[in-house]
Design an enzyme around this catalytic site. Structure first.
Site, mmCIF file in Angstrom:
data_model
loop_
_atom_site.group_PDB
_atom_site.id
_atom_site.type_symbol
_atom_site.label_atom_id
_atom_site.label_comp_id
_atom_site.label_asym_id
_atom_site.label_seq_id
_atom_site.Cartn_x
_atom_site.Cartn_y
_atom_site.Cartn_z
ATOM 1 C CG ASP A 106 19.413 8.986 -54.332
ATOM 2 O OD1 ASP A 106 19.342 9.277 -53.257
ATOM 3 O OD2 ASP A 106 18.326 8.679 -54.952
ATOM 4 C CG LEU A 122 22.615 15.710 -57.405
ATOM 5 C CD1 LEU A 122 21.339 14.941 -57.728
ATOM 6 C CD2 LEU A 122 23.457 16.067 -58.580
ATOM 7 C CE LYS A 142 8.145 10.492 -51.763
ATOM 8 N NZ LYS A 142 7.978 9.450 -52.630
ATOM 9 C CB SER A 147 4.032 17.397 -59.016
ATOM 10 O OG SER A 147 2.863 17.239 -58.014
ATOM 11 C CE1 TYR A 195 7.688 17.852 -54.150
ATOM 12 C CE2 TYR A 195 5.264 17.866 -54.261
ATOM 13 C CZ TYR A 195 6.611 17.445 -54.816
ATOM 14 O OH TYR A 195 6.485 16.689 -55.692
ATOM 15 C CE LYS A 236 8.871 18.139 -57.881
ATOM 16 N NZ LYS A 236 9.954 17.808 -58.378
ATOM 17 C CG ASN A 282 -2.176 11.205 -56.485
ATOM 18 O OD1 ASN A 282 -2.398 11.956 -57.215
ATOM 19 N ND2 ASN A 282 -2.279 11.082 -55.196
ATOM 20 N NE ARG A 309 -3.571 14.658 -46.542
ATOM 21 C CZ ARG A 309 -2.974 13.775 -47.159
ATOM 22 N NH1 ARG A 309 -2.319 12.717 -46.603
ATOM 23 N NH2 ARG A 309 -3.135 13.852 -48.522
HETATM 24 P P1 NAD Z 1 11.848 9.645 -53.592
HETATM 25 O O1 NAD Z 1 12.160 10.503 -52.257
HETATM 26 O O2 NAD Z 1 11.619 7.914 -53.226
HETATM 27 O O3 NAD Z 1 13.180 9.838 -54.396
HETATM 28 C C1 NAD Z 1 14.190 10.878 -54.682
HETATM 29 C C2 NAD Z 1 15.436 10.618 -54.500
HETATM 30 O O4 NAD Z 1 16.294 11.700 -54.563
HETATM 31 C C3 NAD Z 1 15.893 9.930 -53.127
HETATM 32 O O5 NAD Z 1 16.454 8.772 -53.455
HETATM 33 C C4 NAD Z 1 16.667 10.747 -52.377
HETATM 34 O O6 NAD Z 1 17.639 10.200 -51.522
HETATM 35 C C5 NAD Z 1 17.320 11.410 -53.377
HETATM 36 N N1 NAD Z 1 17.686 13.273 -53.281
HETATM 37 C C6 NAD Z 1 16.920 14.034 -52.880
HETATM 38 N N2 NAD Z 1 17.539 15.066 -52.940
HETATM 39 C C7 NAD Z 1 18.860 14.948 -53.248
HETATM 40 C C8 NAD Z 1 19.946 15.677 -53.605
HETATM 41 N N3 NAD Z 1 20.241 17.142 -53.199
HETATM 42 N N4 NAD Z 1 21.006 15.188 -54.026
HETATM 43 C C9 NAD Z 1 21.015 13.710 -54.377
HETATM 44 N N5 NAD Z 1 19.889 12.947 -54.180
HETATM 45 C C10 NAD Z 1 18.685 13.643 -53.705
HETATM 46 O O7 NAD Z 1 10.692 10.274 -54.496
HETATM 47 P P2 NAD Z 1 9.898 9.645 -55.752
HETATM 48 O O8 NAD Z 1 8.497 9.530 -55.201
HETATM 49 O O9 NAD Z 1 10.895 8.862 -56.285
HETATM 50 O O10 NAD Z 1 9.952 11.132 -56.461
HETATM 51 C C11 NAD Z 1 10.925 11.571 -57.600
HETATM 52 C C12 NAD Z 1 10.368 12.790 -58.129
HETATM 53 O O11 NAD Z 1 9.225 12.710 -58.527
HETATM 54 C C13 NAD Z 1 10.688 14.065 -57.036
HETATM 55 O O12 NAD Z 1 11.086 15.175 -57.784
HETATM 56 C C14 NAD Z 1 9.353 14.118 -56.811
HETATM 57 O O13 NAD Z 1 8.829 15.764 -56.291
HETATM 58 C C15 NAD Z 1 8.514 14.000 -58.086
HETATM 59 N N6 NAD Z 1 7.066 13.656 -57.881
HETATM 60 C C16 NAD Z 1 6.623 12.428 -56.881
HETATM 61 C C17 NAD Z 1 5.456 12.235 -56.852
HETATM 62 C C18 NAD Z 1 5.192 10.865 -55.713
HETATM 63 O O14 NAD Z 1 4.003 10.980 -55.429
HETATM 64 N N7 NAD Z 1 5.806 10.093 -55.689
HETATM 65 C C19 NAD Z 1 4.518 12.779 -57.479
HETATM 66 C C20 NAD Z 1 4.710 13.733 -58.395
HETATM 67 C C21 NAD Z 1 5.916 14.281 -58.632
HETATM 68 C C1 WQD Z 2 -4.236 10.671 -51.812
HETATM 69 C C2 WQD Z 2 -5.974 10.629 -51.345
HETATM 70 C C3 WQD Z 2 -6.157 12.005 -49.391
HETATM 71 C C4 WQD Z 2 -3.461 9.289 -46.708
HETATM 72 C C5 WQD Z 2 0.490 14.050 -52.828
HETATM 73 C C6 WQD Z 2 1.070 15.527 -53.056
HETATM 74 C C7 WQD Z 2 1.280 15.648 -54.685
HETATM 75 C C8 WQD Z 2 1.969 14.612 -55.114
HETATM 76 C C9 WQD Z 2 1.109 13.149 -54.900
HETATM 77 C C10 WQD Z 2 4.076 15.020 -55.383
HETATM 78 C C11 WQD Z 2 -6.331 12.146 -50.877
HETATM 79 C C12 WQD Z 2 -6.237 10.379 -49.061
HETATM 80 C C13 WQD Z 2 -4.305 9.889 -47.725
HETATM 81 C C14 WQD Z 2 -4.277 8.800 -45.750
HETATM 82 C C15 WQD Z 2 -6.420 9.205 -46.833
HETATM 83 N N1 WQD Z 2 3.191 14.454 -54.747
HETATM 84 N N2 WQD Z 2 -5.758 9.908 -47.891
HETATM 85 N N3 WQD Z 2 -5.852 8.657 -45.933
HETATM 86 O O1 WQD Z 2 -2.560 14.252 -51.372
HETATM 87 O O2 WQD Z 2 -3.170 13.460 -53.513
HETATM 88 O O3 WQD Z 2 -0.725 13.967 -53.361
HETATM 89 O O4 WQD Z 2 1.375 12.967 -53.450
HETATM 90 O O5 WQD Z 2 4.138 15.900 -56.188
HETATM 91 O O6 WQD Z 2 1.830 16.868 -54.665
HETATM 92 O O7 WQD Z 2 0.324 16.499 -52.367
HETATM 93 O O8 WQD Z 2 -1.691 12.095 -52.187
HETATM 94 O O9 WQD Z 2 -1.626 10.097 -51.213
HETATM 95 O O10 WQD Z 2 -1.357 11.683 -49.625
HETATM 96 O O11 WQD Z 2 -3.548 11.082 -50.938
HETATM 97 O O12 WQD Z 2 -7.664 9.259 -46.904
HETATM 98 O O13 WQD Z 2 -3.942 8.286 -44.665
HETATM 99 O O14 WQD Z 2 -6.052 9.822 -50.048
HETATM 100 O O15 WQD Z 2 -7.021 12.637 -48.479
HETATM 101 O O16 WQD Z 2 -7.605 12.156 -50.968
HETATM 102 P P1 WQD Z 2 -2.229 13.644 -52.663
HETATM 103 P P2 WQD Z 2 -2.103 11.061 -51.113
#
Ligand code: NAD
Ligand code: WQD
Length: 343
Positions: free
Chosen positions: A33, A61, A87, A127, A154, A158, A184, A300
């Site tokens: 990381d 990375l 993300k 995602s 973003y 994916k 989510n 939004r």
């Molecule tokens: P996060 O940001 O908490 O974790 C990602 C980690 O990757 C971080 O610690 C960051 O420092 C590290 N990182 C980023 N780019 C890097 C690089 N080039 N080299 C080394 N380290 C690097 O995010 P998360 O919520 O834990 O998400 C993890 C994965 O899941 C991501 O690929 C994200 O797109 C995917 N994802 C997240 C969500 C969500 O809502 N949290 C939803 C769907 C998919």
């Molecule tokens: C959830 C709901 C907002 C904040 C995002 C990415 C998606 C995935 C997950 C990575 C929505 C509402 C939010 C606020 C609100 N990530 N909201 N007030 O938009 O579903 O998805 O995270 O892959 O790609 O787009 O998640 O948590 O932002 O929102 O009312 O202050 O909450 O409108 O309906 P979202 P979110």
């Protein structure tokens, strides 16, 4: 001998919870990381919870030389979970190249090294964003629902990442991948030792909500109450991060033990339930006894109305099912927020 799993982005939110589950399941975990969106304290947290300090390498990375050097010195990696990525949807609209560079270059670099160093098993963080707003007939959304044009750079990273993997395995038949499409993710470890640590103002609902209740923000804005949903607010599938982490352990076992049916498989990881923003607020208030100060504001930009998962494929094929209730997840998120703020 324990099998070694490389967790990229293991200091992050989902990666740290998954590292805990992997260690608890008997794997050796090595984390890479660059801490661009995380804190090294999360690595200490993994150790506090499990009693095992994962090996940790801090580098980017996208760095071809450092990544190659890592693989040349760690020839016993059995499988990789690639979480590392940026993300933030909104930021990706303003800084698309930052996202295309980081999310794509790091993946290409990882896969190239997998091929060169004969590492065969990859779990990739995808995602639900790949589905966009599914037509009503596709709700709840299955893995066969059409992938829609991405709503943000973003989201596009994916989709492109899944395509890169799909194309690469055609000529690299030993490479096996499971892409997990998260809905989510919310909540924190029950110990409140690790959890989500957003940097700056959170974009996601749950951290904004818990920060509001903790007094860091004046009020939560509910983005829209005029959607075509029962209470007018938007609907999502909120999946507990610990349940999500368990699915990664199952995916790793499936790949290592050759139980996968195709060299590229993808699964929805959600609860199968849709909850509105107002449901989340009400459930939070019931679970924690805390009042949420909120106001309704306009929608939004870029938000979709509703999406939730059909998880039957993951349920039957992986033998995995989310088990944490929304109230339990929200309580763990609140306990984590209190811990972080010293409340
Ligand atoms: P996060 O940001 O908490 O974790 C990602 C980690 O990757 C971080 O610690 C960051 O420092 C590290 N990182 C980023 N780019 C890097 C690089 N080039 N080299 C080394 N380290 C690097 O995010 P998360 O919520 O834990 O998400 C993890 C994965 O899941 C991501 O690929 C994200 O797109 C995917 N994802 C997240 C969500 C969500 O809502 N949290 C939803 C769907 C998919
Ligand atoms: C959830 C709901 C907002 C904040 C995002 C990415 C998606 C995935 C997950 C990575 C929505 C509402 C939010 C606020 C609100 N990530 N909201 N007030 O938009 O579903 O998805 O995270 O892959 O790609 O787009 O998640 O948590 O932002 O929102 O009312 O202050 O909450 O409108 O309906 P979202 P979110």
């Amino acid at each position: 001998m324990k099998q070694k799993i490389l967790v990229t982005g293991g200091a992050g939110y989902i990666g740290s919870h998954t590292s805990v589950k992997l260690i608890e399941a008997g794997y050796d975990v090595v984390i890479i990381d660059n801490l661009s969106n995380s804190d090294v304290k999360m690595i200490d947290g993994i150790e506090k919870i499990t009693g095992v300090k994962p090996e940790f390498y801090e580098f980017d990375l996208c760095d071809i030389h450092k990544t190659k050097d890592f693989f040349s010195k760690n020839t016993d990696i059995k499988a990789i979970i690639h979480f590392a990525a940026y993300k933030a949807v909104g930021e990706s609209v303003n800084l698309p190249l930052k996202y295309y560079h980081n999310n794509i270059a790091s993946l290409v670099n990882i896969i190239q090294n997998m091929i060169n160093f004969k590492v065969e098993n990859l779990v990739f963080s995808s995602s639900c964003t790949v589905y966009g707003q599914p037509e009503p007939k596709y709700l709840p959304v299955t893995e066969d629902a059409p992938v829609q044009p991405a709503g943000s750079p973003y989201g596009n990273t994916k989709q492109i990442s899944e395509e890169i993997i799909r194309d690469t395995i055609i000529s690299n038949k030993n490479l096996k991948t499971i892409a997990l499409r998260y809905f989510n993710p919310i909540g924190a470890h029950k110990s409140a030792i690790i959890g989500e640590l957003p940097i700056g103002t959170p974009n996601n609902l749950i951290p904004f909500l818990t920060q509001t209740v903790a007094g860091l923000r004046d009020e939560l804005s509910v983005f829209g109450n005029d959607y075509n949903t029962p209470d007018g607010s938007a609907i999502r599938d909120y999946i507990d991060v610990n349940d999500l982490a368990e699915a990664h352990v199952i995916a790793i076992e499936r790949l290592i033990n050759d139980k996968n049916k195709k060299n590229f498989e993808y699964f929805n990881l959600g609860t199968g339930n849709g909850n509105s923003v107002l449901d989340v607020i009400n459930t939070f208030e019931k679970a924690t006894g805390k009042k949420v100060n909120y106001k309704i504001v306009p929608r939004r930009e870029g938000d979709i109305e509703q999406v939730w998962a059909d998880t039957s494929f993951a349920n039957t094929e992986l033998g995995w099912k989310a088990k944490t209730s929304l109230g339990e997840s929200l309580l763990s998120a609140w306990n984590w927020e209190k811990k972080v703020r010293g409340l």
